[in-house]
Write a protein that holds these residues in place. Sequence first.
Motif, PDB file in Angstrom:
ATOM      1  N   HIS A 296       0.859  -1.185   0.000  1.00 47.49           N
ATOM      2  CA  HIS A 296       0.000   0.000   0.000  1.00 47.49           C
ATOM      3  C   HIS A 296       0.891   1.229   0.000  1.00 47.49           C
ATOM      4  O   HIS A 296       1.819   1.337   0.807  1.00 47.49           O
ATOM      5  CB  HIS A 296      -0.901   0.022   1.233  1.00 47.49           C
ATOM      6  CG  HIS A 296      -1.842  -1.136   1.308  1.00 47.49           C
ATOM      7  ND1 HIS A 296      -3.088  -1.123   0.743  1.00 47.49           N
ATOM      8  CD2 HIS A 296      -1.706  -2.361   1.891  1.00 47.49           C
ATOM      9  CE1 HIS A 296      -3.696  -2.266   0.971  1.00 47.49           C
ATOM     10  NE2 HIS A 296      -2.882  -3.046   1.673  1.00 47.49           N
ATOM     11  N   PRO A 298       0.887   5.784  -1.102  1.00 47.47           N
ATOM     12  CA  PRO A 298       0.081   6.944  -1.516  1.00 47.47           C
ATOM     13  C   PRO A 298       0.160   7.160  -3.018  1.00 47.47           C
ATOM     14  O   PRO A 298       1.099   6.717  -3.682  1.00 47.47           O
ATOM     15  CB  PRO A 298       0.716   8.102  -0.747  1.00 47.47           C
ATOM     16  CG  PRO A 298       2.124   7.663  -0.524  1.00 47.47           C
ATOM     17  CD  PRO A 298       2.076   6.177  -0.329  1.00 47.47           C
ATOM     18  N   SER A 303       2.895  13.548  -1.639  1.00 53.15           N
ATOM     19  CA  SER A 303       3.003  12.705  -0.453  1.00 53.15           C
ATOM     20  C   SER A 303       4.441  12.249  -0.237  1.00 53.15           C
ATOM     21  O   SER A 303       5.242  12.152  -1.175  1.00 53.15           O
ATOM     22  CB  SER A 303       2.084  11.491  -0.592  1.00 53.15           C
ATOM     23  OG  SER A 303       0.754  11.886  -0.811  1.00 53.15           O
ATOM     24  N   PHE A 307       5.751   3.539   2.177  1.00 49.47           N
ATOM     25  CA  PHE A 307       4.814   2.485   1.788  1.00 49.47           C
ATOM     26  C   PHE A 307       4.723   1.442   2.882  1.00 49.47           C
ATOM     27  O   PHE A 307       5.586   1.346   3.767  1.00 49.47           O
ATOM     28  CB  PHE A 307       5.191   1.853   0.445  1.00 49.47           C
ATOM     29  CG  PHE A 307       6.471   1.072   0.447  1.00 49.47           C
ATOM     30  CD1 PHE A 307       6.478  -0.305   0.677  1.00 49.47           C
ATOM     31  CD2 PHE A 307       7.691   1.697   0.201  1.00 49.47           C
ATOM     32  CE1 PHE A 307       7.650  -1.027   0.653  1.00 49.47           C
ATOM     33  CE2 PHE A 307       8.878   0.981   0.186  1.00 49.47           C
ATOM     34  CZ  PHE A 307       8.859  -0.385   0.402  1.00 49.47           C
ATOM     35  N   VAL A 321       6.207  -0.904   7.758  1.00 49.89           N
ATOM     36  CA  VAL A 321       6.208   0.378   7.059  1.00 49.89           C
ATOM     37  C   VAL A 321       7.646   0.718   6.679  1.00 49.89           C
ATOM     38  O   VAL A 321       8.569   0.597   7.499  1.00 49.89           O
ATOM     39  CB  VAL A 321       5.599   1.491   7.932  1.00 49.89           C
ATOM     40  CG1 VAL A 321       5.701   2.838   7.221  1.00 49.89           C
ATOM     41  CG2 VAL A 321       4.144   1.177   8.257  1.00 49.89           C
ATOM     42  N   SER A 347      -5.472   0.566   4.354  1.00 47.68           N
ATOM     43  CA  SER A 347      -5.717   1.519   3.285  1.00 47.68           C
ATOM     44  C   SER A 347      -4.887   2.766   3.544  1.00 47.68           C
ATOM     45  O   SER A 347      -4.489   3.040   4.683  1.00 47.68           O
ATOM     46  CB  SER A 347      -7.203   1.870   3.174  1.00 47.68           C
ATOM     47  OG  SER A 347      -7.717   2.294   4.419  1.00 47.68           O
ATOM     48  N   THR A 348      -4.625   3.507   2.481  1.00 49.49           N
ATOM     49  CA  THR A 348      -3.733   4.659   2.534  1.00 49.49           C
ATOM     50  C   THR A 348      -4.500   5.925   2.191  1.00 49.49           C
ATOM     51  O   THR A 348      -5.355   5.922   1.300  1.00 49.49           O
ATOM     52  CB  THR A 348      -2.584   4.485   1.533  1.00 49.49           C
ATOM     53  OG1 THR A 348      -1.942   3.222   1.764  1.00 49.49           O
ATOM     54  CG2 THR A 348      -1.570   5.593   1.666  1.00 49.49           C
ATOM     55  N   SER A 350      -3.818  10.487   2.148  1.00 48.54           N
ATOM     56  CA  SER A 350      -2.829  11.558   2.245  1.00 48.54           C
ATOM     57  C   SER A 350      -3.513  12.879   2.501  1.00 48.54           C
ATOM     58  O   SER A 350      -4.590  13.161   1.954  1.00 48.54           O
ATOM     59  CB  SER A 350      -2.007  11.653   0.953  1.00 48.54           C
ATOM     60  OG  SER A 350      -1.356  10.438   0.664  1.00 48.54           O
ATOM     61  N   VAL A 355       1.168  11.112   5.209  1.00 46.90           N
ATOM     62  CA  VAL A 355       0.582   9.845   4.778  1.00 46.90           C
ATOM     63  C   VAL A 355       0.058   9.117   6.009  1.00 46.90           C
ATOM     64  O   VAL A 355       0.755   9.016   7.022  1.00 46.90           O
ATOM     65  CB  VAL A 355       1.613   8.971   4.039  1.00 46.90           C
ATOM     66  CG1 VAL A 355       0.992   7.645   3.631  1.00 46.90           C
ATOM     67  CG2 VAL A 355       2.155   9.704   2.817  1.00 46.90           C
ATOM     68  N   PHE A 357      -2.040   5.543   7.435  1.00 40.02           N
ATOM     69  CA  PHE A 357      -2.473   4.171   7.173  1.00 40.02           C
ATOM     70  C   PHE A 357      -3.618   3.837   8.116  1.00 40.02           C
ATOM     71  O   PHE A 357      -3.493   4.024   9.337  1.00 40.02           O
ATOM     72  CB  PHE A 357      -1.325   3.180   7.368  1.00 40.02           C
ATOM     73  CG  PHE A 357      -0.173   3.384   6.431  1.00 40.02           C
ATOM     74  CD1 PHE A 357      -0.345   3.261   5.063  1.00 40.02           C
ATOM     75  CD2 PHE A 357       1.083   3.723   6.917  1.00 40.02           C
ATOM     76  CE1 PHE A 357       0.710   3.460   4.201  1.00 40.02           C
ATOM     77  CE2 PHE A 357       2.152   3.912   6.059  1.00 40.02           C
ATOM     78  CZ  PHE A 357       1.962   3.788   4.690  1.00 40.02           C
ATOM     79  N   SER A 370       2.549   7.496   8.735  1.00 40.31           N
ATOM     80  CA  SER A 370       3.664   6.775   8.122  1.00 40.31           C
ATOM     81  C   SER A 370       4.995   7.118   8.782  1.00 40.31           C
ATOM     82  O   SER A 370       5.979   6.407   8.610  1.00 40.31           O
ATOM     83  CB  SER A 370       3.729   7.089   6.629  1.00 40.31           C
ATOM     84  OG  SER A 370       4.004   8.467   6.421  1.00 40.31           O
TER      85      SER A 370
END
Length: 982
Positions: A296, A298, A303, A307, A321, A347-348, A350, A355, A357, A370
């Motif tokens: 996942h 952005p 952003s 991830f 992460v 799910s992500t 911004s 960012v 999660f 993040s």
Amino acid sequence: MRLPIDLFSLVFVSLAIHPAGAVFVDEAYNLDYQHQLLGLAQPHTTFFHHPRPDDRASLLYTLSDVGVLGAVNPGTGAIVWRQYLAGNTNRTFGGENGIQGFLRPSPGAVVSAVGGYVNAWDALTGREKWYNDFEGWARDLEVLEDVSDQSLVDRDVLVLFEQKSGKSVLRRLSGGSGDVVWEFTGDSGDVPFQVSTNVQSVFVVSLHGARGGYNLKVTTLDPVSGQRVDEHTLSTKSDVHGTDDVLFVGANSAAPIIAWTDKALKSLKVNILGTKNVQSLGITSAGEDVQRAVVHAPHLIQSKPHFLVHAQSETAHWAEVYHIDIAAGTITEAYHLPKLPGKGAFSTSSVDANVYFTRTSMDEVIIVSSDSHAVLGRWPIQSPAGTGHVLHGVSEVVSKAADSYAVRSAVVTNEDNWVMVRNGLLAWSRMEGLSGIVAAAWAEIPQEEDLTKNLVEEAHINPVSAYVHRVSRHVNDLQYLPEFLASLPQRFMKSIIPGESVTSDEPLARDNFGFRKLVIMATERGRVYALDSGSQGKIVWSARAFDIPAGEKWGVIGIFADPAHGLTTIKGNEGDSIVIKTVDGSIIETVPRKSWPSIQSAALVETSSGPSLLTVGLGGTLAALPAHQAPNGSLVVRGEDGTVRGVIFKTQGEEAIPVISWSFQPAKGERILSVTSRPGHDPVASIGKAMSDRTVMYKYLNPNTVLVTTVSDVSATATFYLLDSVSGDVLHATTHENVDVTQPITAVISENWFVYSFFGDLLAGSTLPSTKGYQLIVSEMYESSLTNDRGPLGNTANFSSLNPSSEASDQPPLPHVDTAAFIIPEAISHMSVSSTLQGITSRTLLCALPVSNAIIAIPRYILDPRRPVGRAPVAGEMEEGLSQYQPFIEFEPDWIVTHRRDVVGVQGMITSPALIESTSLVFAYGVDIFGTRVMPSMAFDVLGKGFNKLSLILTVLGLVVAVAVLAPMVRRKQIDARWKMG
């Protein structure tokens, strides 16, 4: 003077019985119903997006698995607008060519790519801003970001295509018009996969090699000119064997990576786009057997390049992460999210460069940044039972204050529901699993006690036992007396107050007029639903029949609802079957998929032991059956060599052996498109049509007729053969030239007439004006062209299709066929015929219109081939209801049974008779669900909703009072008159 007691009884009974309605003008949108659907949201084509750059509120957009693009109000779950992108014949969705759908946000718009079509849609209204179509199929779509000018509205689009030749083509399209700015053609043999961008470059990622193992090829292009700048290959043959093995390719500089895993799912291999190095990141097992990994990241260019890697096992899930240092070309692990039991989803979202999660588990929803593993928000999930666990979703995080956050997540569950969870609370739920229905059948609501069976049983036993049985039955019925007496006031009020007779909270039971039935529906995703036609389309139950793997569909070939046993049998084309209890969806028996040979079709047949669903193997093969399960009549099957065959079962001892009785081979170059038979319930009320001069045209009523439709792709012709299913004789045939065989060709047959539709040019090549367009052809069959003439079989007591005459050389008697052709405004994708109990009511032709997203009911008299041509009808013809023939049929607004509703993606229509002769129940399915009642001959046997029952009752009561008051006065006056006479 007294009113007869029978009149009071009649009034009381009329009030006590359960009332029902019928479709009148004022009952539109009341008795008909619709489930307006989108389909299941896909994780890569679903997002929150502001419809206007300066709007604070956002809408939820999705391009579903059935090809519907739509915008949903996140607050209510209502559809704001939608477009059926898979609706056109050239826009098949998820077909054999692997056609995929893509959807990306752009300022003030959303851009879609399906097949060869690329469209830009206004994000607020859903109106098309521009479109373009190309050869091949879209494999990826991205919107070019402009860092220097974020206010730019019409941003250019990059679309990656795979052409029929196997080459890949990347095109840059103008954001304002959709015109091609430049295009780049890749090497032949490479499999185009995805496209990505950053500020300086455009990257095309393709699979290079053979199917046994691919390397990933990264081609770098100049975004201004489209020229190749660089190209390199990543060694991935041992890990990548198809596009599914590549977990993630970032769209822009917010996630400039390519990620894939090894076979054992122990390490994640990542390449930063623009570099040639591959870094290996270990996937933490957390003491579990990792079954799946999901990346996942952005999608907004501003952003941070962070991830998340979501790891899943059978019983738990967890995540890591990572942060990307683009300048240094390194990737480091930032923190770890602990293992939680059960299924879950990430799910992500911004906000500017930040960012977030969102983690949705079985028990709670949490938000983390993040940057740190600190929990920013936590809410327990409070959802009703039956919602199911989360599969995937999208989220939108809002920062209310420095340390206060709110989140709403649109998640898809394993129950095929699309659910909005707002801070842990269920805001709304859409039953999107209802979309994608591939088969449906009517089912009578099972009765707990069948009076008819009891009466039959009592009729076949001795009188004493029958009397004792009846008395005991009546005594047993007394237990329901208090409940019946308590319901009388409610029944009385519902009888005199206008309104729908059946409410959604009433128990499941049949009504007196036969309006309330169940519709059993099977979807391509492996679920079965039951719908109550008498309660505004309420879903009674749903059940998971089979787990269908991703990329596959459940090929249902037949559904049979057995009213005698209250069971429904569903058969699939991979040898699977399931038996379900009709009333509640309880699974009785299941045969797994691929446990038996594949099946071509299924037919409902009558046997000595009752009706059953008979399966036909590939190529029209049939297996031997026990004698009591053999069909009573002949069957028509399609052979693997392009033939149509007749099959009968001959009994040999306790077994019945299938024997081919005849075979029909169409002309050379023709292929069979469809084989259409008469409906299972197709009663005939009259054997002839009365003329104005009191003569009769006798109908050709052969119950064993089938209509075979063939087309020739080379000569562009369509041929329609009318066959006798017992002997295989061709009773009638007609060929149409200059037919577009890629357009819908549909047909239906009923009673003594058949109708078909196609797109063609009747006068192509002639000097006359072109008649190119959609045509509707109707043919009626009679025993003779003369009135009061039964034809060659008029004096015959018995007739056999196998032996039509005592003379061996004689041909079977052929019907006299009257035909008329009409031009219609648009295509017809599916046809059906209304069905009533006795067949007395005039039939109506039901047609699904894919362009208008509507269903129309064309009156039968409009399609009468006997309408006079070139002149006005005479008095006798007007008495028969004939009007002057007009070659063009304009679809009248009052024919549209869907009213103003848009019913998209219709894949079939089924009808069923009500208990009153005037009414036929109609049900259409596909992407949407729609049901209604039609009355071709108007409502001649039921009172309308506007009938004032209260006024009638008050009138009767007023008459009773008036009689009671006036009777003594009249009696006194009569007595006084006699005294005076005396």
